[in-house]
Design a protein around this motif. Structure first.
Motif, PDB file in Angstrom:
ATOM      1  N   GLU A  99      14.722 -26.312 -76.126  1.00  0.00           N
ATOM      2  CA  GLU A  99      14.336 -27.418 -75.248  1.00  0.00           C
ATOM      3  C   GLU A  99      15.116 -28.660 -75.623  1.00  0.00           C
ATOM      4  OE1 GLU A  99      10.392 -30.068 -73.983  1.00  0.00           O
ATOM      5  OE2 GLU A  99      10.185 -28.283 -75.257  1.00  0.00           O
ATOM      6  N   LEU A 100      15.832 -29.217 -74.664  1.00  0.00           N
ATOM      7  CA  LEU A 100      16.597 -30.437 -74.888  1.00  0.00           C
ATOM      8  C   LEU A 100      15.667 -31.634 -74.752  1.00  0.00           C
ATOM      9  CD1 LEU A 100      19.307 -31.900 -75.289  1.00  0.00           C
ATOM     10  CD2 LEU A 100      19.615 -31.811 -72.796  1.00  0.00           C
ATOM     11  N   GLN A 101      15.491 -32.385 -75.836  1.00  0.00           N
ATOM     12  CA  GLN A 101      14.597 -33.540 -75.821  1.00  0.00           C
ATOM     13  C   GLN A 101      15.275 -34.780 -75.246  1.00  0.00           C
ATOM     14  OE1 GLN A 101      11.370 -33.536 -76.704  1.00  0.00           O
ATOM     15  NE2 GLN A 101      11.413 -31.344 -77.174  1.00  0.00           N
ATOM     16  N   SER A 102      16.525 -35.007 -75.660  1.00  0.00           N
ATOM     17  CA  SER A 102      17.256 -36.174 -75.160  1.00  0.00           C
ATOM     18  C   SER A 102      18.734 -35.992 -75.478  1.00  0.00           C
ATOM     19  CB  SER A 102      16.745 -37.479 -75.799  1.00  0.00           C
ATOM     20  OG  SER A 102      16.987 -37.481 -77.196  1.00  0.00           O
ATOM     21  N   VAL A 103      19.562 -36.728 -74.751  1.00  0.00           N
ATOM     22  CA  VAL A 103      20.999 -36.703 -75.003  1.00  0.00           C
ATOM     23  C   VAL A 103      21.553 -38.094 -74.730  1.00  0.00           C
ATOM     24  CG1 VAL A 103      21.539 -35.985 -72.636  1.00  0.00           C
ATOM     25  CG2 VAL A 103      23.175 -35.535 -74.471  1.00  0.00           C
ATOM     26  N   SER A 104      22.514 -38.508 -75.532  1.00  0.00           N
ATOM     27  CA  SER A 104      23.106 -39.832 -75.343  1.00  0.00           C
ATOM     28  C   SER A 104      24.563 -39.800 -75.797  1.00  0.00           C
ATOM     29  CB  SER A 104      22.334 -40.900 -76.138  1.00  0.00           C
ATOM     30  OG  SER A 104      22.345 -40.607 -77.521  1.00  0.00           O
TER      31      SER A 104
ATOM     32  N   TRP B  74      30.585 -32.925 -73.711  1.00  0.00           N
ATOM     33  CA  TRP B  74      29.496 -32.221 -73.052  1.00  0.00           C
ATOM     34  C   TRP B  74      29.724 -30.715 -73.049  1.00  0.00           C
ATOM     35  CZ3 TRP B  74      24.681 -32.816 -71.903  1.00  0.00           C
ATOM     36  CH2 TRP B  74      24.066 -31.976 -70.968  1.00  0.00           C
TER      37      TRP B  74
ATOM     38  N   GLU C 223      13.377 -29.007 -85.221  1.00  0.00           N
ATOM     39  CA  GLU C 223      13.938 -30.123 -84.466  1.00  0.00           C
ATOM     40  C   GLU C 223      15.308 -30.424 -85.056  1.00  0.00           C
ATOM     41  OE1 GLU C 223      13.189 -34.818 -84.490  1.00  0.00           O
ATOM     42  OE2 GLU C 223      11.518 -33.692 -83.615  1.00  0.00           O
TER      43      GLU C 223
END
Length: 216
Positions: A130-135, A112, A104
């Motif tokens: 696998e992209l879990q989250s982006v902010s 971006w 992880e």
């Protein structure tokens, strides 16, 4: 990290706290290993080619049965090395941890387009991604070194506070939605519900005071 994880019985996680590149694929790496059983770090690296111990010590964990050790190693890392991939794209590695058979990683990229290029590199070089989250954030955060937070907290909080926080976390009290109550925490610690609730509030306040309290 993968080879080391396969040689430590009961390993829960291995976190890369810091790393410095020397030359010719050689790195100085600081790792924090968490395990449910005690282990000899020298034995753990004995059969790993290109790795030698520089320094190791145990991190106190209060009443917990978890063993946490920090290892500083000199290691030859063959390409692709996940940290190397991140740095080549001029991204900031905020956290890299191995749990089970999965890495992880939390990283900060400039924009971006830079992130997409890094994601493509990771997928092409390491396989599944696998992209879990982006902010989007204003401040990128500190690179790596999360293990020192654990070391700092465990030396600043009382044993009973560490015990109630760990128990609450393990039972799912902090999950969303919450999957455990203070009654269940109390039963696990063999104390009254009011005692467990009070210890938890004090522990949470002291933990937040470490983060947001006076720096003087």
């Amino acid at each position: 990290m993968e080879k080391l994880g396969s040689r430590v019985d009961g390993v829960r996680s291995i976190e890369l706290d810091n790393a410095f590149y020397i030359e010719d694929g050689k790195w100085i790496e600081s790792l924090t290993i968490s395990s449910t059983t005690d282990f000899d770090p020298h034995d753990a690296i004995a059969d790993i080619w290109g790795v030698r111990m520089f320094y190791t010590h145990e991190i106190p964990t209060g009443p917990s049965d978890i063993v946490v050790r920090r290892l500083t190693l000199v290691a030859n890392e063959s390409y692709p090395f996940i940290l190397g991939l991140v740095l080549r794209r001029e991204a900031i590695p905020n956290r890299i941890v191995l749990q089970g058979n999965e890495f992880e990683a939390v990283v900060t990229a400039r924009n971006w387009e830079s992130f997409r290029a890094l994601a493509d590199d990771l997928e092409e070089s390491l396989g599944a991604f696998e992209l879990q989250s982006v902010s989007q954030i204003e401040n990128p955060g500190e690179p790596l070194d999360g293990g020192r937070i654990t070391e700092f907290v465990t030396t600043k909080l009382a044993d009973e506070q560490l015990a109630v926080l760990e128990t609450a976390y393990e039972l799912g009290y902090f999950d969303v939605p919450r999957t455990a109550s203070t009654n269940e925490i109390a039963e696990a610690l063999d104390v009254s519900q009011s005692t467990a609730s009070e210890r938890l509030r004090v522990a949470e306040r002291n933990l937040l005071a470490l983060l947001y309290g006076s720096r003087e």
